[in-house]
Design an enzyme around this catalytic site. Structure first.
Site, PDB file in Angstrom:
ATOM      1  N   LYS A   1      -3.590  -2.619  15.312  1.00 22.63           N
ATOM      2  CA  LYS A   1      -3.167  -1.921  16.530  1.00 22.63           C
ATOM      3  C   LYS A   1      -4.241  -2.034  17.599  1.00 22.63           C
ATOM      4  O   LYS A   1      -5.441  -2.074  17.314  1.00 22.63           O
ATOM      5  CB  LYS A   1      -2.899  -0.451  16.217  1.00 22.63           C
ATOM      6  CG  LYS A   1      -1.588  -0.221  15.482  1.00 22.63           C
ATOM      7  CD  LYS A   1      -1.124   1.213  15.679  1.00 22.63           C
ATOM      8  CE  LYS A   1       0.284   1.409  15.163  1.00 22.63           C
ATOM      9  NZ  LYS A   1       0.348   1.640  13.715  1.00 22.63           N
TER      10      LYS A   1
ATOM     11  N   GLU B   1       0.853  -1.203   0.000  1.00 26.26           N
ATOM     12  CA  GLU B   1       0.000   0.000   0.000  1.00 26.26           C
ATOM     13  C   GLU B   1       0.884   1.247   0.000  1.00 26.26           C
ATOM     14  O   GLU B   1       2.100   1.148   0.207  1.00 26.26           O
ATOM     15  CB  GLU B   1      -0.915   0.005   1.224  1.00 26.26           C
ATOM     16  CG  GLU B   1      -0.176  -0.037   2.553  1.00 26.26           C
ATOM     17  CD  GLU B   1      -1.018   0.482   3.717  1.00 26.26           C
ATOM     18  OE1 GLU B   1      -1.557   1.590   3.616  1.00 26.26           O
ATOM     19  OE2 GLU B   1      -1.120  -0.230   4.737  1.00 26.26           O
TER      20      GLU B   1
HETATM   21  N1  PSU Z   1      -2.863   0.973  10.845  1.00 22.57           N
HETATM   22  C1  PSU Z   1      -1.560   1.199  11.029  1.00 22.57           C
HETATM   23  N2  PSU Z   1      -0.867   1.934  10.106  1.00 22.57           N
HETATM   24  C2  PSU Z   1      -1.484   2.449   8.990  1.00 22.57           C
HETATM   25  C3  PSU Z   1      -2.884   2.202   8.803  1.00 22.57           C
HETATM   26  C4  PSU Z   1      -3.520   1.451   9.747  1.00 22.57           C
HETATM   27  O1  PSU Z   1      -0.999   0.746  12.013  1.00 22.57           O
HETATM   28  O2  PSU Z   1      -0.822   3.129   8.171  1.00 22.57           O
HETATM   29  C5  PSU Z   1      -3.575   2.736   7.557  1.00 22.57           C
HETATM   30  C6  PSU Z   1      -3.667   1.624   6.512  1.00 22.57           C
HETATM   31  O3  PSU Z   1      -3.525   2.212   5.231  1.00 22.57           O
HETATM   32  C7  PSU Z   1      -5.089   1.114   6.694  1.00 22.57           C
HETATM   33  C8  PSU Z   1      -5.811   2.390   7.042  1.00 22.57           C
HETATM   34  O4  PSU Z   1      -5.630   0.501   5.555  1.00 22.57           O
HETATM   35  O5  PSU Z   1      -4.915   3.091   7.890  1.00 22.57           O
HETATM   36  C9  PSU Z   1      -7.132   2.123   7.754  1.00 22.57           C
HETATM   37  O6  PSU Z   1      -7.824   3.332   7.934  1.00 22.57           O
HETATM   38  P1  PSU Z   1      -9.333   3.301   8.509  1.00 22.57           P
HETATM   39  O7  PSU Z   1      -9.207   2.916   9.943  1.00 22.57           O
HETATM   40  O8  PSU Z   1      -9.821   4.713   8.316  1.00 22.57           O
HETATM   41  O9  PSU Z   1     -10.091   2.333   7.667  1.00 22.57           O
END
Ligand code: PSU
Ligand code: MN
Length: 300
Positions: free
Chosen positions: A158, A24
């Site tokens: 996390k 990504e």
């Molecule tokens: N968790 C992490 N690092 C990240 C992300 C999540 O520890 O960089 C990023 C990833 O790109 C993941 C996105 O797909 O955040 C998820 O965002 P949301 O919770 O808004 O769906």
């Protein structure tokens, strides 16, 4: 419809059936990691994939074009500020010709799946947020992993998320959740969330065979790889940091897609960047395992 433009290297690897690992771009942008750690993360992930004999394929939207695999100098472009681009945003990024749309996990598995790339590596996936029973905030990553034919390799999620509900959601969505040589669902900075992994696997071949035997051809698999022992952070210290980050988020009135980048930034600040080496180590380790899985899937 989604029709990614592949780099020449990815194009020829696809034609030859060689191993490819998608990455990504959110994690490498300012939304994911502070500079200059983001550059180091990108170099180490790309290096680990190449060392494992696979071709790296970073996903991004650049100048309104959906990309899979970037040329050397183009990697510079994903290290700066970006617009967060989840799966649903990819179409808008194309229509509005965004300069740099940083792909999340959901966008990346959609792009990889559309091109026939079956393995994707990241740091951590999004999940069910704490309080989702009120806010409804469930990351689009989960449905995307369920509905695209890609193996996502991550260090779990996390612990600021609701990990028990995240596992429940993946079960309902029909996603096989596999633990790489480990019996617990990992919590990103720590090797165990205290939640048992649904299924342990011990080899890349087992992962490849699971993928081949899934019931729907358009569905994915989640492979969780615990952070290497030597890089693991202290769970109780981390707990206070995560709680503080979530409190700050609520106090600042941050909602929706802004929550995850905000919390990630607060964790970096609260630990004085001590979380960063752990973050880089686990991302590199995931990329190395993903390369093994991609090699096990490749016909040659
Ligand atoms: N968790 C992490 N690092 C990240 C992300 C999540 O520890 O960089 C990023 C990833 O790109 C993941 C996105 O797909 O955040 C998820 O965002 P949301 O919770 O808004 O769906
Ligand atoms: Mn969300």
């Amino acid at each position: 419809m989604l029709n990614p433009v592949c780099s020449e290297e990815v194009e020829s690897a696809l034609a030859d059936g060689r191993a490819i690992v998608a990455l990504e771009s959110t994690i490498f942008s300012h939304l994911g990691l502070p500079s200059p750690a983001n550059r180091e993360a990108l170099e180490r992930c790309v290096g680990a994939i190449r060392d494992g004999g696979a071709v790296p394929a970073v996903t991004a939207v650049l100048d309104g074009v959906v990309r899979l695999g970037l040329d050397g100098d183009e990697h510079e472009r994903i290290l700066g500020s970006a617009r967060k681009t989840a799966e649903r945003d990819v179409a808008v990024a194309v229509a509005q010709r965004w300069e740099f749309g940083a792909t999340t996990v959901s966008a990346s598995v959609a792009i990889a799946g559309a091109a026939g790339v079956s393995v994707f590596a990241t740091g951590g996936i999004g999940g069910v947020h704490r309080g989702a029973e009120i806010t409804g905030d469930i990351s689009a990553d989960l449905d995307a992993i369920a509905s695209h034919p890609v193996i996502t390799v991550s260090a779990g999620a996390k612990a600021f998320l609701d990990l028990p509900r995240t596992l429940e959601y993946l079960e309902s969505a029909g996603v096989p959740v596999l633990g790489w040589q480990h019996d617990w669902f990992p919590a990103f900075y720590t090797r165990s969330s205290g939640l048992a992994i649904p299924h342990r696997v011990d080899s890349a071949d087992e992962v490849a065979r699971t993928f081949a035997a899934r019931s729907r051809s358009n569905s994915g698999v989640l492979l969780t790889v615990p952070i290497p022992e030597s890089d693991e952070l202290n769970a109780s210290e981390l707990d206070a940091v995560l709680r503080g980050a979530l409190d700050d988020c609520e106090r600042s009135g941050i909602t929706g897609a802004a929550i995850t980048p905000f919390v990630l930034g607060r964790i970096s600040e609260a630990t004085d960047g001590r979380n960063v080496p752990a973050n880089l180590a686990l991302a590199e380790n995931n990329a190395a395992v993903a390369a093994q899985v991609a090699a096990a899937l490749a016909p040659t």
